[in-house]
Design a protein around this motif. Structure first.
Motif, mmCIF file in Angstrom:
data_model
loop_
_atom_site.group_PDB
_atom_site.id
_atom_site.type_symbol
_atom_site.label_atom_id
_atom_site.label_comp_id
_atom_site.label_asym_id
_atom_site.label_seq_id
_atom_site.Cartn_x
_atom_site.Cartn_y
_atom_site.Cartn_z
ATOM 1 N N UNK A 177 0.837 -1.206 0.000
ATOM 2 C CA UNK A 177 0.000 0.000 0.000
ATOM 3 C C UNK A 177 0.871 1.255 0.000
ATOM 4 N N UNK A 178 1.969 1.231 0.757
ATOM 5 C CA UNK A 178 2.899 2.369 0.753
ATOM 6 C C UNK A 178 3.533 2.543 -0.643
ATOM 7 N N UNK A 179 3.872 1.434 -1.250
ATOM 8 C CA UNK A 179 4.452 1.462 -2.596
ATOM 9 C C UNK A 179 3.434 2.058 -3.577
ATOM 10 N N UNK A 180 2.192 1.644 -3.474
ATOM 11 C CA UNK A 180 1.132 2.170 -4.340
ATOM 12 C C UNK A 180 0.977 3.673 -4.127
ATOM 13 N N UNK A 181 1.016 4.108 -2.870
ATOM 14 C CA UNK A 181 0.871 5.530 -2.558
ATOM 15 C C UNK A 181 1.978 6.344 -3.224
#
Length: 183
Positions: A177-181
């Motif tokens: 999710x952090x990578x997607x953000x």
């Protein structure tokens, strides 16, 4: 006072504006893409960009999750039946012995590539989060909070501690999710 015949008036025809035509085109395209997988990203004149969730993708993810749940339930039910037990017996605290066949089957599902592996579970959860949010990164905190609550519920159900694989799965979900953000 004179009343004119309504029929004598020319019919009023609204001209289609360029904006109306774009809306119609987007609507047609959306209808054509209705049964495709994934999240659809669309452009709008009003906003720089906006996203919509894909109900088909969400329904597919839900169906797959239900099937995996049924598979796991069936495996546990068969284990219990072989011991002359039921789910009620297990919940009432009767001792359940895990035979080698069931242990190996469960271990295989947790290994890399298995349907309950860290990668597989993290992928399903993140895909569902993206689909349900419509790919809207502004909803990321809400998504993370919901995932936190889910893992907290699992932790409580398991007596206050999660297995190591669950902790690693949680970490992998948050990493993705952090990578997607940051994309």
């Amino acid at each position: 006072m004179e009343i004119k015949n309504v029929n004598s008036q020319k019919p009023i025809i609204a001209k289609e504006t360029e904006k109306d035509m774009k809306i119609k085109e987007a609507s047609k395209e959306k209808e054509q893409n209705k049964n495709t997988e994934g999240i659809k990203y669309e452009k709008s004149d009003k906003v720089e960009s906006y996203t919509t969730y894909d109900k088909t993708a969400i329904d597919k993810l839900k169906a797959e999750a239900q099937q995996r749940h049924e598979n796991l339930r069936r495996m546990v039910e068969e284990l219990l039946k072989r011991q002359g037990l039921s789910f009620k017996d297990a919940f009432d605290g009767k001792e359940v012995k895990v035979d080698e066949e069931t242990r190996l089957e469960a271990a295989k599902s947790l290994e890399e590539g298995g349907e309950h592996s860290i990668d597989a579970v993290a992928t399903r959860i993140v895909d569902f989060a993206k689909a349900i949010s419509g790919g809207d990164k502004s909803k990321l905190e809400i998504l993370k909070k919901a995932i936190d609550e889910g893992f907290a519920g699992a932790k409580a159900a398991l007596g206050g501690e999660l297995p190591e694989i669950s902790k690693k799965t949680y970490d992998e979900i948050m990493r993705r999710l952090d990578e997607w953000e940051n994309e």
